[in-house]
Design an enzyme around this catalytic site. Structure first.
Site, PDB file in Angstrom:
ATOM      1  N   SER A 125       0.830  -1.196   0.000  1.00 20.82           N
ATOM      2  CA  SER A 125       0.000   0.000   0.000  1.00 20.82           C
ATOM      3  C   SER A 125       0.869   1.251   0.000  1.00 20.82           C
ATOM      4  O   SER A 125       1.983   1.250   0.538  1.00 20.82           O
ATOM      5  CB  SER A 125      -0.848  -0.025   1.282  1.00 20.82           C
ATOM      6  OG  SER A 125      -1.421   1.227   1.509  1.00 20.82           O
ATOM      7  N   TYR A 149      -1.485  -1.024  10.940  1.00 20.86           N
ATOM      8  CA  TYR A 149      -1.780  -1.560   9.602  1.00 20.86           C
ATOM      9  C   TYR A 149      -0.605  -1.300   8.655  1.00 20.86           C
ATOM     10  O   TYR A 149      -0.118  -2.204   7.966  1.00 20.86           O
ATOM     11  CB  TYR A 149      -3.065  -0.934   9.042  1.00 20.86           C
ATOM     12  CG  TYR A 149      -3.258  -1.205   7.563  1.00 20.86           C
ATOM     13  CD1 TYR A 149      -3.591  -2.481   7.110  1.00 20.86           C
ATOM     14  CD2 TYR A 149      -3.062  -0.192   6.607  1.00 20.86           C
ATOM     15  CE1 TYR A 149      -3.734  -2.739   5.745  1.00 20.86           C
ATOM     16  CE2 TYR A 149      -3.208  -0.447   5.248  1.00 20.86           C
ATOM     17  CZ  TYR A 149      -3.541  -1.716   4.825  1.00 20.86           C
ATOM     18  OH  TYR A 149      -3.673  -1.976   3.478  1.00 20.86           O
ATOM     19  N   LYS A 153       2.275  -3.859   6.551  1.00 20.46           N
ATOM     20  CA  LYS A 153       2.654  -3.843   5.127  1.00 20.46           C
ATOM     21  C   LYS A 153       4.174  -3.664   4.994  1.00 20.46           C
ATOM     22  O   LYS A 153       4.817  -4.346   4.206  1.00 20.46           O
ATOM     23  CB  LYS A 153       1.900  -2.739   4.381  1.00 20.46           C
ATOM     24  CG  LYS A 153       0.402  -2.979   4.309  1.00 20.46           C
ATOM     25  CD  LYS A 153       0.066  -4.256   3.530  1.00 20.46           C
ATOM     26  CE  LYS A 153      -1.398  -4.575   3.522  1.00 20.46           C
ATOM     27  NZ  LYS A 153      -1.717  -5.891   2.952  1.00 20.46           N
TER      28      LYS A 153
HETATM   29  N1  LIG Z   1      -8.709  -1.154  -0.538  1.00 17.73           N
HETATM   30  C1  LIG Z   1      -7.648  -0.363  -0.328  1.00 17.73           C
HETATM   31  O1  LIG Z   1      -7.798   0.834  -0.198  1.00 17.73           O
HETATM   32  C2  LIG Z   1      -6.264  -0.961  -0.247  1.00 17.73           C
HETATM   33  C3  LIG Z   1      -5.162  -0.109  -0.458  1.00 17.73           C
HETATM   34  C4  LIG Z   1      -3.880  -0.638  -0.365  1.00 17.73           C
HETATM   35  C5  LIG Z   1      -3.706  -1.990  -0.076  1.00 17.73           C
HETATM   36  N2  LIG Z   1      -4.788  -2.793   0.122  1.00 17.73           N
HETATM   37  C6  LIG Z   1      -4.566  -4.208   0.432  1.00 17.73           C
HETATM   38  O2  LIG Z   1      -5.145  -4.996  -0.587  1.00 17.73           O
HETATM   39  C7  LIG Z   1      -5.627  -6.226  -0.043  1.00 17.73           C
HETATM   40  C8  LIG Z   1      -7.083  -6.398  -0.423  1.00 17.73           C
HETATM   41  O3  LIG Z   1      -7.813  -5.281   0.030  1.00 17.73           O
HETATM   42  P1  LIG Z   1      -9.376  -5.114  -0.204  1.00 17.73           P
HETATM   43  O4  LIG Z   1      -9.668  -3.667  -0.237  1.00 17.73           O
HETATM   44  O5  LIG Z   1      -9.825  -5.959  -1.316  1.00 17.73           O
HETATM   45  O6  LIG Z   1      -9.910  -5.675   1.186  1.00 17.73           O
HETATM   46  P2  LIG Z   1     -11.091  -6.707   1.526  1.00 17.73           P
HETATM   47  O7  LIG Z   1     -11.275  -6.669   3.000  1.00 17.73           O
HETATM   48  O8  LIG Z   1     -12.258  -6.441   0.645  1.00 17.73           O
HETATM   49  O9  LIG Z   1     -10.448  -8.106   1.083  1.00 17.73           O
HETATM   50  C9  LIG Z   1      -9.630  -8.861   1.936  1.00 17.73           C
HETATM   51  C10 LIG Z   1     -10.218 -10.246   2.014  1.00 17.73           C
HETATM   52  O10 LIG Z   1      -9.375 -11.057   2.834  1.00 17.73           O
HETATM   53  C11 LIG Z   1     -10.191 -11.868   3.633  1.00 17.73           C
HETATM   54  N3  LIG Z   1      -9.384 -12.257   4.805  1.00 17.73           N
HETATM   55  C12 LIG Z   1      -8.841 -11.457   5.752  1.00 17.73           C
HETATM   56  N4  LIG Z   1      -8.146 -12.198   6.639  1.00 17.73           N
HETATM   57  C13 LIG Z   1      -8.245 -13.493   6.224  1.00 17.73           C
HETATM   58  C14 LIG Z   1      -7.737 -14.729   6.717  1.00 17.73           C
HETATM   59  N5  LIG Z   1      -6.989 -14.793   7.829  1.00 17.73           N
HETATM   60  N6  LIG Z   1      -8.027 -15.860   6.036  1.00 17.73           N
HETATM   61  C15 LIG Z   1      -8.778 -15.822   4.900  1.00 17.73           C
HETATM   62  N7  LIG Z   1      -9.283 -14.689   4.394  1.00 17.73           N
HETATM   63  C16 LIG Z   1      -9.004 -13.529   5.054  1.00 17.73           C
HETATM   64  C17 LIG Z   1     -11.422 -11.041   3.960  1.00 17.73           C
HETATM   65  O11 LIG Z   1     -12.556 -11.826   4.272  1.00 17.73           O
HETATM   66  C18 LIG Z   1     -11.618 -10.279   2.638  1.00 17.73           C
HETATM   67  O12 LIG Z   1     -12.495 -10.980   1.771  1.00 17.73           O
HETATM   68  C19 LIG Z   1      -5.377  -6.159   1.465  1.00 17.73           C
HETATM   69  O13 LIG Z   1      -4.154  -6.808   1.731  1.00 17.73           O
HETATM   70  C20 LIG Z   1      -5.249  -4.671   1.707  1.00 17.73           C
HETATM   71  O14 LIG Z   1      -4.460  -4.401   2.842  1.00 17.73           O
HETATM   72  C21 LIG Z   1      -6.066  -2.304   0.025  1.00 17.73           C
END
Ligand SMILES: NC(=O)c1ccc[n+]([C@@H]2O[C@H](COP(=O)([O-])OP(=O)(O)OC[C@H]3O[C@@H](n4cnc5c(N)ncnc54)[C@H](O)[C@@H]3O)[C@@H](O)[C@H]2O)c1
Length: 338
Positions: A125, A149, A153
């Site tokens: 991120s 958080y 990362k």
């Molecule tokens: N959305 C953003 O703004 C953003 C920005 C930068 C980075 N990210 C990173 O991208 C990735 C995806 O983000 P997103 O926005 O799609 O989030 P999200 O919460 O929609 O998706 C994450 C998924 O992981 C699953 N999950 C979490 N812990 C788990 C575990 N222990 N076992 C199995 N499943 C698990 C959740 O149920 C969820 O479906 C994450 O790593 C997040 O940190 C997101």
């Protein structure tokens, strides 16, 4: 066929990436524990792709469950999305965040090593840049995190660098996302935050659809053109294509990479509000309130390295991001809850 394991597969970004990977000719095995997503995503993915998703419900911190996935599927690479992602919540629950985000990463990496799989794409991120010293932000900018958080990362990236230094077989792509927004053009999948949205566009979408009365704009006295915070919003479908490009790179060339996935364009909060109002044809009531601690004035990517290494660049602008978000929100006002 090349088979990709998607962790966090029913989440917001992974579900869009699942479709992009299938369209690019990859087979996908998905795993998620539904801690922040809905099983209904699987029905929508089946509808969109015309095939039954290969999916297992499991917690990726469960070593036996993850090992069993690698036993039963001939996996060639992992795209690791599964993590908790709410910055504010991470400050209140640091143990949960370190345990899930780092424990999950370690468990998946260990299972991969045991099964001779060494290609790994990691969801990082822009938060790893902390308070940026220079804009646009290049990948070699100083790193720092302002929340647990963000630390997960940063530490995840470091773990992968250490792994690559110790065992040359590893090839990792660390992808630093800027601000993913929008939804699939079909309107069948999109972002479905639980509780109060932490991010701007889902909040605006809920105001537009009448679920919330007004938007609070945190800070109107930043040193930005209109005084409100500036971010690099990227369409989630462009982001999904970035993962396809990163995987292709890992299969075609040796070595590991760290790249920004952003558009390079900064948009202010008020620009987003204006573009959303135009997309949905409704006013978005908002009030200007004081700054929120920890928010930076402006943050946007230098996307040149991704273009150079991956041949990838974002295609969709803010208007399209808002139109697709609105299609999803207006046809699914309660998200995946019926
Ligand atoms: N959305 C953003 O703004 C953003 C920005 C930068 C980075 N990210 C990173 O991208 C990735 C995806 O983000 P997103 O926005 O799609 O989030 P999200 O919460 O929609 O998706 C994450 C998924 O992981 C699953 N999950 C979490 N812990 C788990 C575990 N222990 N076992 C199995 N499943 C698990 C959740 O149920 C969820 O479906 C994450 O790593 C997040 O940190 C997101």
């Amino acid at each position: 066929m090349t088979t990709i394991l998607l962790t966090g597969a029913t989440g917001y970004i992974a579900s869009h990436t699942w479709l992009a990977l299938q369209a690019a000719g990859f087979d996908v095995v998905g795993v998620d524990d539904f801690s922040n997503s809905s099983p209904m995503v699987l029905e929508r993915l089946a509808q969109l792709s015309g095939r039954a998703p290969v999916f297992e419900r499991a917690n990726i911190c469960d070593a036996a469950a993850v090992g069993s996935l690698f036993e039963r599927h001939a996996i060639d690479a992992t795209v690791h999305f599964a993590a908790f992602k709410a910055v504010g919540e991470s400050t209140a629950k640091p143990i949960d965040y370190y345990a899930n985000n780092l424990g999950g990463l370690l468990t998946v990496a260990r299972a991969m090593r045991e099964h001779g799989v060494h290609r790994f794409v990691f969801s990082s991120s822009a938060t790893v840049y902390g308070e940026p010293e220079r804009l646009p932000i290049r990948e070699d900018a100083p790193l720092g995190a302002t929340s647990p958080y963000g630390q997960t990362k940063l530490m995840g990236e470091q773990m992968l660098r250490d792994l690559g230094a110790a065992e040359s077989a590893w090839q990792t792509a660390v992808l630093r996302y800027f601000n993913p927004v929008g939804a699939h053009e079909s309107g069948l999948i999109g972002e479905d935050p639980r509780g109060t949205p932490n991010n701007l566009m889902p909040y605006v979408a809920q105001v537009a659809v009448g679920r919330r009365a007004a938007l609070q704009v945190f800070g109107s006295d930043y040193a930005t053109p209109d005084g409100t915070g500036v971010r690099d919003y990227i369409h989630v479908s462009d982001l999904a294509e970035g993962h396809v490009a990163a995987l292709r790179h890992l299969f075609d060339q040796p070595g590991s990479i760290t790249v920004n996935l952003g558009t390079g364009q900064g948009c202010s909060v008020l620009e987003v509000v204006g573009a959303y109002a135009a997309a949905c044809g409704r006013d978005i009531p908002y009030e200007l309130v004081p700054r929120r601690p920890g928010d930076v004035a402006a943050c946007y990517a230098d996307p040149a390295l991704a273009r150079q290494l991956l041949g990838w660049q974002a295609r969709h602008g803010l208007a399209r991001m808002c139109e697709d978000s609105w299609r999803w929100q207006s046809t699914n006002p309660n998200g995946f809850q019926a």
